[in-house]
Design an enzyme around this catalytic site. Structure first.
Site, PDB file in Angstrom:
ATOM      1  N   LYS A  54      13.168  -0.729  -8.279  1.00 32.82           N
ATOM      2  CA  LYS A  54      12.891  -0.699  -6.842  1.00 32.82           C
ATOM      3  C   LYS A  54      14.250  -0.682  -6.142  1.00 32.82           C
ATOM      4  CE  LYS A  54      11.979  -4.417  -4.577  1.00 32.82           C
ATOM      5  NZ  LYS A  54      11.442  -5.657  -4.005  1.00 32.82           N
ATOM      6  N   LEU A  87       0.857  -1.190   0.000  1.00 35.54           N
ATOM      7  CA  LEU A  87       0.000   0.000   0.000  1.00 35.54           C
ATOM      8  C   LEU A  87       0.889   1.234   0.000  1.00 35.54           C
ATOM      9  CD1 LEU A  87      -2.972  -0.741   2.455  1.00 35.54           C
ATOM     10  CD2 LEU A  87      -2.982  -0.769  -0.033  1.00 35.54           C
ATOM     11  N   CYS A 124       8.325  -8.320 -13.578  1.00 36.32           N
ATOM     12  CA  CYS A 124       7.247  -9.257 -13.247  1.00 36.32           C
ATOM     13  C   CYS A 124       5.849  -8.686 -13.318  1.00 36.32           C
ATOM     14  CB  CYS A 124       7.527  -9.861 -11.886  1.00 36.32           C
ATOM     15  SG  CYS A 124       9.101 -10.733 -11.898  1.00 36.32           S
TER      16      CYS A 124
HETATM   17  P1  NAD Z   1      16.263 -13.980 -15.979  1.00 41.53           P
HETATM   18  O1  NAD Z   1      16.008 -13.434 -17.314  1.00 41.53           O
HETATM   19  O2  NAD Z   1      17.022 -13.191 -14.972  1.00 41.53           O
HETATM   20  O3  NAD Z   1      17.019 -15.392 -16.104  1.00 41.53           O
HETATM   21  C1  NAD Z   1      16.662 -16.401 -17.001  1.00 41.53           C
HETATM   22  C2  NAD Z   1      17.935 -17.179 -17.359  1.00 41.53           C
HETATM   23  O4  NAD Z   1      17.587 -18.344 -18.104  1.00 41.53           O
HETATM   24  C3  NAD Z   1      18.904 -16.386 -18.253  1.00 41.53           C
HETATM   25  O5  NAD Z   1      20.186 -16.340 -17.643  1.00 41.53           O
HETATM   26  C4  NAD Z   1      18.924 -17.169 -19.567  1.00 41.53           C
HETATM   27  O6  NAD Z   1      20.173 -17.128 -20.228  1.00 41.53           O
HETATM   28  C5  NAD Z   1      18.589 -18.570 -19.098  1.00 41.53           C
HETATM   29  N1  NAD Z   1      18.020 -19.455 -20.134  1.00 41.53           N
HETATM   30  C6  NAD Z   1      17.033 -19.190 -21.005  1.00 41.53           C
HETATM   31  N2  NAD Z   1      16.763 -20.275 -21.771  1.00 41.53           N
HETATM   32  C7  NAD Z   1      17.617 -21.248 -21.376  1.00 41.53           C
HETATM   33  C8  NAD Z   1      17.846 -22.596 -21.775  1.00 41.53           C
HETATM   34  N3  NAD Z   1      17.101 -23.160 -22.730  1.00 41.53           N
HETATM   35  N4  NAD Z   1      18.811 -23.288 -21.165  1.00 41.53           N
HETATM   36  C9  NAD Z   1      19.560 -22.741 -20.199  1.00 41.53           C
HETATM   37  N5  NAD Z   1      19.395 -21.465 -19.758  1.00 41.53           N
HETATM   38  C10 NAD Z   1      18.437 -20.741 -20.336  1.00 41.53           C
HETATM   39  O7  NAD Z   1      14.845 -14.381 -15.395  1.00 41.53           O
HETATM   40  P2  NAD Z   1      14.340 -14.347 -13.873  1.00 41.53           P
HETATM   41  O8  NAD Z   1      14.094 -12.940 -13.464  1.00 41.53           O
HETATM   42  O9  NAD Z   1      15.200 -15.219 -13.047  1.00 41.53           O
HETATM   43  O10 NAD Z   1      12.909 -15.027 -14.052  1.00 41.53           O
HETATM   44  C11 NAD Z   1      12.778 -16.389 -14.394  1.00 41.53           C
HETATM   45  C12 NAD Z   1      11.319 -16.786 -14.255  1.00 41.53           C
HETATM   46  O11 NAD Z   1      10.912 -16.678 -12.896  1.00 41.53           O
HETATM   47  C13 NAD Z   1      10.328 -15.920 -15.032  1.00 41.53           C
HETATM   48  O12 NAD Z   1       9.278 -16.727 -15.441  1.00 41.53           O
HETATM   49  C14 NAD Z   1       9.852 -14.916 -14.018  1.00 41.53           C
HETATM   50  O13 NAD Z   1       8.573 -14.390 -14.307  1.00 41.53           O
HETATM   51  C15 NAD Z   1       9.804 -15.772 -12.771  1.00 41.53           C
HETATM   52  N6  NAD Z   1       9.986 -15.038 -11.504  1.00 41.53           N
HETATM   53  C16 NAD Z   1      10.894 -14.025 -11.422  1.00 41.53           C
HETATM   54  C17 NAD Z   1      11.087 -13.365 -10.207  1.00 41.53           C
HETATM   55  C18 NAD Z   1      12.031 -12.190 -10.091  1.00 41.53           C
HETATM   56  O14 NAD Z   1      11.979 -11.510  -9.085  1.00 41.53           O
HETATM   57  N7  NAD Z   1      12.883 -11.920 -11.050  1.00 41.53           N
HETATM   58  C19 NAD Z   1      10.378 -13.792  -9.071  1.00 41.53           C
HETATM   59  C20 NAD Z   1       9.489 -14.871  -9.189  1.00 41.53           C
HETATM   60  C21 NAD Z   1       9.304 -15.493 -10.412  1.00 41.53           C
HETATM   61  C1  UGA Z   2       7.102  -9.167  -7.381  1.00 42.23           C
HETATM   62  C2  UGA Z   2       6.326  -9.873  -6.254  1.00 42.23           C
HETATM   63  O1  UGA Z   2       6.317  -9.045  -5.098  1.00 42.23           O
HETATM   64  C3  UGA Z   2       6.970 -11.214  -5.913  1.00 42.23           C
HETATM   65  O2  UGA Z   2       6.189 -11.888  -4.941  1.00 42.23           O
HETATM   66  C4  UGA Z   2       7.035 -12.069  -7.177  1.00 42.23           C
HETATM   67  O3  UGA Z   2       7.671 -13.296  -6.930  1.00 42.23           O
HETATM   68  C5  UGA Z   2       7.785 -11.317  -8.255  1.00 42.23           C
HETATM   69  O4  UGA Z   2       7.151 -10.026  -8.500  1.00 42.23           O
HETATM   70  C6  UGA Z   2       7.765 -12.081  -9.543  1.00 42.23           C
HETATM   71  O5  UGA Z   2       6.849 -12.800  -9.831  1.00 42.23           O
HETATM   72  O6  UGA Z   2       8.719 -11.947 -10.278  1.00 42.23           O
HETATM   73  P1  UGA Z   2       9.360  -7.752  -7.550  1.00 42.23           P
HETATM   74  O7  UGA Z   2       8.799  -7.313  -8.845  1.00 42.23           O
HETATM   75  O8  UGA Z   2      10.732  -8.295  -7.521  1.00 42.23           O
HETATM   76  O9  UGA Z   2       8.416  -8.902  -6.913  1.00 42.23           O
HETATM   77  O10 UGA Z   2       9.328  -6.569  -6.489  1.00 42.23           O
HETATM   78  P2  UGA Z   2       8.156  -5.847  -5.653  1.00 42.23           P
HETATM   79  O11 UGA Z   2       8.679  -5.513  -4.329  1.00 42.23           O
HETATM   80  O12 UGA Z   2       6.889  -6.603  -5.710  1.00 42.23           O
HETATM   81  O13 UGA Z   2       7.971  -4.476  -6.460  1.00 42.23           O
HETATM   82  C7  UGA Z   2       7.404  -4.439  -7.747  1.00 42.23           C
HETATM   83  C8  UGA Z   2       7.088  -2.996  -8.105  1.00 42.23           C
HETATM   84  O14 UGA Z   2       5.991  -2.512  -7.338  1.00 42.23           O
HETATM   85  C9  UGA Z   2       8.235  -2.018  -7.860  1.00 42.23           C
HETATM   86  O15 UGA Z   2       8.317  -1.111  -8.931  1.00 42.23           O
HETATM   87  C10 UGA Z   2       7.826  -1.294  -6.589  1.00 42.23           C
HETATM   88  O16 UGA Z   2       8.344   0.004  -6.510  1.00 42.23           O
HETATM   89  C11 UGA Z   2       6.316  -1.272  -6.738  1.00 42.23           C
HETATM   90  N1  UGA Z   2       5.604  -1.176  -5.446  1.00 42.23           N
HETATM   91  C12 UGA Z   2       5.662  -2.199  -4.539  1.00 42.23           C
HETATM   92  C13 UGA Z   2       4.847  -0.045  -5.160  1.00 42.23           C
HETATM   93  O17 UGA Z   2       4.768   0.894  -5.980  1.00 42.23           O
HETATM   94  N2  UGA Z   2       4.184   0.029  -3.970  1.00 42.23           N
HETATM   95  C14 UGA Z   2       4.229  -0.970  -3.060  1.00 42.23           C
HETATM   96  O18 UGA Z   2       3.588  -0.845  -1.993  1.00 42.23           O
HETATM   97  C15 UGA Z   2       4.994  -2.112  -3.351  1.00 42.23           C
END
Ligand code: NAD
Ligand code: UGA
Length: 445
Positions: A323, A253, A263
């Site tokens: 962030k 909030l 994401c």
């Molecule tokens: P990212 O882009 O940082 O990393 C993905 C990695 O996978 C890259 O290093 C890429 O080179 C590698 N890759 C792609 N295809 C490949 C293959 N065939 N073999 C081997 N390596 C391969 O992505 P991320 O931020 O870690 O996100 C990954 C997934 O998790 C996404 O679906 C995202 O939505 C989800 N997710 C992300 C977060 C977050 O905070 N970043 C949190 C929760 C869930």
């Molecule tokens: C978000 C979710 O919080 C995670 O639970 C989830 O795993 C992840 O996406 C994902 O699926 O990848 P993330 O995007 O890393 O995580 O960071 P957050 O802290 O959620 O912030 C996301 C955005 O919302 C930022 O730009 C932040 O500034 C904004 N935010 C967050 C607000 O503007 N207000 C808030 O109160 C909270």
């Protein structure tokens, strides 16, 4: 236990070091040889608090290994986590090509039973496609299971969130898969962290529904903040009052210039597309997106209102990451803000504690953009300071020094970093989100 993680990004790396910390041995595979070369030396390709220390510790203890050879990863273990990217396609849907590629690779190289665990965020029923791809491309009829185990970590606190989740969600179809996952997550269950066992489709939906819900909360509070500005109420007080209701909760909030990152923007969009494909009218989420995008426009308007003519003015801007505590600038609001200000001829003086290198790839050759390694240096001769990301060091900055370095003490704060009362006392002209405007000690209604 021994297992393999495919994808060494935010989720893959955190999963690797997190499970190593719990005593497992992990082979992490990425198709980028440069990334693997760095990781093998214990160098993290991303900025994430706590990650480098854990990386180095577990490399030393031989608990984690890195390879760019997918066949080595697949031979290493029967348990494979899919942590590859699922970015947004041009049509707004999730681009699942990395999921397909990794699934094909598993099919091609598997020689015995495999448990494939989707940790990437994917549209509901993607597990069905993963199964189909593996069946189509497998050389022999080998048994396998596909499960969904979405990840809920946040960037900036990824390692902490991984080790201390609110819940773990596991979507399984067979007892064999269930038993392996229960064993893997036993240390969390022992800490009384709920382990929710469900179907793969429900698990996939839980992830998209959770992210969309959090995005909705942010858009909601941002609209309330707009109302606060009109009626002279303080959004922080309103959020505090709402947040004490356990059914609402104080988290997510925080009013500001909206959500960015790799994401929420893509996951809300993908969820809208999933609903659309199923004939479900989820216009509520379209509104969430619309409100989020309009935050950037409103913020630019706020800057204009504060400064009138912006052309040729020196303006400092603190915070480029989407962030705090990350160097990630994917879908960061700072990109649109900098682009628009640059177009209007502002001379921008940028500072971010971690994200400047990534930002330079987008705005390297602009004559309107300069980067500073010191936040106070960025303020010299500035007619205003814009704040886009609420890094802790900004909240702790020396306000007297800020004022002394600037040509004019004007701050336009997109993240409500400072208390209005203090800004009043210090004699700033201070604009924030959903709170009173402060003009050299006077309150403007
Ligand atoms: P990212 O882009 O940082 O990393 C993905 C990695 O996978 C890259 O290093 C890429 O080179 C590698 N890759 C792609 N295809 C490949 C293959 N065939 N073999 C081997 N390596 C391969 O992505 P991320 O931020 O870690 O996100 C990954 C997934 O998790 C996404 O679906 C995202 O939505 C989800 N997710 C992300 C977060 C977050 O905070 N970043 C949190 C929760 C869930
Ligand atoms: C978000 C979710 O919080 C995670 O639970 C989830 O795993 C992840 O996406 C994902 O699926 O990848 P993330 O995007 O890393 O995580 O960071 P957050 O802290 O959620 O912030 C996301 C955005 O919302 C930022 O730009 C932040 O500034 C904004 N935010 C967050 C607000 O503007 N207000 C808030 O109160 C909270």
């Amino acid at each position: 236990m021994k297992f393999t993680v495919i994808g060494a990004g935010y989720v893959g790396l955190t999963t690797t070091v997190g499970f190593a910390e719990l005593g497992n041995e992990i082979m992490c595979v990425d198709k980028l040889p440069s990334r693997i070369a760095k990781l093998s030396k214990g160098i993290s390709p991303i900025f994430e608090p706590g990650l480098p220390e854990m990386l180095q510790k577990h490399i030393r203890q031989n608990k984690i290994h890195f390879t760019d050879k997918i066949e080595d990863g697949i031979a290493f273990s029967d348990i494979i986590f899919l942590c590859v990217g699922t970015p947004q396609n041009n049509d707004g849907k999730a681009d699942l090509s990395q999921i397909e590629e990794a699934s094909k690779d598993i099919a091609k190289h598997m020689k015995s039973y495999k448990l494939i665990i989707e940790k990437s965020t994917v549209p509901v029923n993607t597990h069905q496609w993963v199964k189909k791809v593996i069946k189509r491309y497998a050389k022999k009829n080998i048994e396998f299971d596909v499960t969904s185990n979405p990840e809920f970590l946040k960037e900036g606190s990824a390692v902490y969130d991984f080790m201390n989740p609110d819940r773990i969600v596991v979507g399984v179809e067979t007892n064999r898969a269930k038993e392996i996952l229960e064993k893997l997550y036993k240390p969390f269950k022992e800490k009384a962290i709920p382990l929710i066992i469900t179907t793969p489709a429900a698990a996939e939906l839980i992830k998209h529904a959770s992210n969309s819900f959090l995005a909705m909360k942010i858009s909601y509070i941002n609209m309330v903040s707009e109302l606060c500005e009109k009626v002279g109420a303080d959004i922080n007080m309103v959020a505090e009052g709402m947040g004490h209701d356990k059914r609402i909760g104080r988290d997510f909030l925080k009013a500001g210039i909206g959500y960015g990152g790799s994401c929420f923007p893509k996951d809300v969009k993908a969820f809208i597309k999933i609903a659309e494909e199923q004939g479900v009218d989820f216009t509520l989420l379209e509104e969430v997106e619309k409100i989020n995008f309009s935050r950037r426009i409103k913020f630019l308007k706020k800057i204009k209102e504060a400064l009138w003519i912006t052309k040729d003015k020196n303006i400092a801007l603190w915070g480029l990451a989407f962030k705090p505590d990350t160097d990630d600038i994917r879908e960061a609001p700072s990109i649109d803000i900098v682009r628009e200000l640059e177009k209007s001829g502002v001379n921008l003086r940028l500072y971010d504690p971690q994200a400047m290198e990534n930002f330079k790839h987008l705005f390297s050759d602009s004559k309107h953009v300069r980067y500073f390694n010191d936040k106070y240096e960025a303020l010299v001769n500035a007619e205003a300071l814009i704040i886009i990301t609420e890094w802790d060091e900004f909240a702790k900055a020396d306000l007297d020094k800020i004022k002394a370095n600037m040509k004019l003490p004007i701050i336009i704060d997109g993240r409500n970093v400072y208390p209005p009362q203090i800004m009043k006392e210090k004699g700033f002209e201070y604009y924030s989100i959903g709170r009173e405007k402060i003009n050299n000690g006077d309150v403007w209604k």
